[in-house]
Design a protein around this motif. Structure first.
Motif, short mmCIF file in Angstrom:
data_model
loop_
_atom_site.label_atom_id
_atom_site.label_comp_id
_atom_site.label_asym_id
_atom_site.label_seq_id
_atom_site.Cartn_x
_atom_site.Cartn_y
_atom_site.Cartn_z
N GLU A 48 0.78 -1.18 0.16
CA GLU A 48 -0.09 -0.21 0.10
C GLU A 48 0.89 1.39 0.02
OE1 GLU A 48 -3.32 0.45 -0.23
OE2 GLU A 48 -3.74 -1.62 -0.51
N ILE A 49 1.85 1.38 0.59
CA ILE A 49 3.00 2.49 0.64
C ILE A 49 3.45 2.67 -0.85
CG2 ILE A 49 5.26 3.21 1.45
CD1 ILE A 49 4.57 1.98 4.01
N GLY A 50 3.82 1.71 -1.67
CA GLY A 50 4.37 1.79 -2.97
C GLY A 50 5.77 2.39 -2.78
N GLU A 51 5.77 3.55 -3.35
CA GLU A 51 7.35 3.98 -3.54
C GLU A 51 7.46 5.00 -2.10
OE1 GLU A 51 11.07 4.84 -4.20
OE2 GLU A 51 9.91 3.47 -5.49
N PHE A 52 8.35 4.66 -1.06
CA PHE A 52 8.53 4.91 0.06
C PHE A 52 9.36 6.58 0.15
CE2 PHE A 52 10.84 5.81 4.22
CZ PHE A 52 9.73 6.02 4.84
N SER A 53 10.00 6.64 -1.03
CA SER A 53 10.63 8.13 -1.08
C SER A 53 9.77 9.13 -1.23
CB SER A 53 11.63 7.83 -2.25
OG SER A 53 11.24 7.86 -3.36
N ALA A 54 8.45 8.98 -1.43
CA ALA A 54 7.58 9.98 -1.71
C ALA A 54 7.13 10.52 -0.29
CB ALA A 54 6.40 9.41 -2.29
N PHE A 55 7.53 10.03 0.68
CA PHE A 55 7.32 10.65 2.05
C PHE A 55 8.52 11.02 2.76
CE2 PHE A 55 4.34 6.83 1.15
CZ PHE A 55 3.11 7.54 1.22
N LYS A 140 1.15 6.39 16.47
CA LYS A 140 2.44 6.07 16.92
C LYS A 140 3.25 4.85 16.24
CE LYS A 140 4.68 6.37 21.32
NZ LYS A 140 5.08 7.65 21.04
N LEU A 141 2.52 3.83 15.94
CA LEU A 141 3.00 2.67 15.20
C LEU A 141 3.44 2.98 13.64
CD1 LEU A 141 3.86 -0.23 15.16
CD2 LEU A 141 1.53 -0.81 14.25
N CYS A 142 2.69 3.85 13.33
CA CYS A 142 2.90 4.52 11.83
C CYS A 142 4.29 5.46 11.82
CB CYS A 142 1.65 5.55 11.21
SG CYS A 142 1.96 6.16 9.68
N ASN A 143 4.52 6.01 12.97
CA ASN A 143 5.61 6.67 13.20
C ASN A 143 6.93 5.73 13.27
OD1 ASN A 143 4.28 9.09 13.17
ND2 ASN A 143 4.32 9.42 15.19
N ILE A 144 6.75 4.67 14.04
CA ILE A 144 7.76 3.55 13.97
C ILE A 144 7.99 3.08 12.73
CG2 ILE A 144 8.25 1.26 15.15
CD1 ILE A 144 6.60 2.27 17.54
N ILE A 145 6.89 2.90 11.99
CA ILE A 145 7.26 2.18 10.57
C ILE A 145 7.93 3.06 9.73
CG2 ILE A 145 5.90 1.49 8.48
CD1 ILE A 145 3.62 0.39 10.19
N PHE A 146 7.68 4.41 9.79
CA PHE A 146 8.21 5.61 9.01
C PHE A 146 9.63 5.62 9.38
CE2 PHE A 146 10.01 9.59 8.33
CZ PHE A 146 9.54 10.07 7.06
N ALA A 147 10.14 5.57 10.64
CA ALA A 147 11.58 5.33 11.28
C ALA A 147 12.11 4.16 10.73
CB ALA A 147 11.44 5.63 12.65
N VAL A 148 11.76 3.11 11.13
CA VAL A 148 12.30 1.62 10.57
C VAL A 148 12.83 1.74 8.93
CG1 VAL A 148 11.93 -0.57 10.16
CG2 VAL A 148 11.63 0.42 12.28
N LEU A 149 11.67 2.31 8.22
CA LEU A 149 12.12 2.27 6.68
C LEU A 149 12.81 3.32 6.27
CD1 LEU A 149 8.53 1.35 5.36
CD2 LEU A 149 10.29 0.12 5.46
N ARG A 150 12.73 4.57 7.02
CA ARG A 150 13.86 5.50 6.68
C ARG A 150 15.07 5.26 6.72
NH1 ARG A 150 12.89 10.06 10.65
NH2 ARG A 150 14.03 8.64 11.65
#
Length: 172
Positions: A48-55, A140-150
């Protein structure tokens, strides 16, 4: 039985497609290090995220998932009873809800998988209804997901005080 066979074939094909694409496979593996997120949840979230670099900010990812608050206004009126916008994918929200549930709930005398999120949920439940608290923990979990992928690093479970000490900040 034919339906089960076809379902098994589809699951095998999805797993093959994930393992064939190195970037997707790495992202799924990284997300699986977060307590409460399994293979299928990670696969749905990544798809669902697709291309993470868009965020570039975690708030963008939360808004994409539909976890951001909606604003009710008309003229000079600003509503005070805001709700989750739900503009994003319902599949991701369902996966995040199940991941949070798996992470914070304890069963059969075992502690929760993520005591930090469980404590955050308990604190939110003191002042908010349980569904609102669940939405806050999903954010908060969404923020964790962002940090892990970033950061491209596996998740490390740390208490907020230990995290603040590692960053050289005073614990709140």
């Amino acid at each position: 039985t034919a339906l089960r066979n076809n379902l098994g074939l589809l699951e095998d094909e999805i797993k093959r497609l994930i393992t064939d694409e190195i970037n997707i496979s790495e992202n799924v593996s990284l997300l699986q290090t977060i307590p409460g997120i399994g293979f299928w949840s990670a696969a749905v979230i990544i798809s669902e995220i697709g291309e993470f670099s868009a965020f570039s900010h975690p708030k963008q990812l939360a808004a994409y998932f539909g976890l951001d608050p909606s604003q009710r206004q008309s003229g000079t009126f600003y509503g005070t009873r805001n709700k989750m916008s739900k503009r994003g994918s319902p599949y991701v929200r369902a996966m995040l809800h199940m991941a949070v549930h798996n992470a914070i709930c304890s069963s059969k005398g075992r502690p929760s998988r993520n005591p930090v999120l469980a404590e955050y949920y308990a604190q939110k439940c003191l002042s908010k209804p349980s569904k609102v608290a669940m939405g806050a923990v999903m954010h908060k979990l969404c923020n964790i997901i962002f940090a892990v992928l970033r950061d491209r690093k596996p998740f490390e479970l740390r208490q907020p005080s230990a995290h603040a000490a590692k960053l050289g900040l005073k614990a709140a």
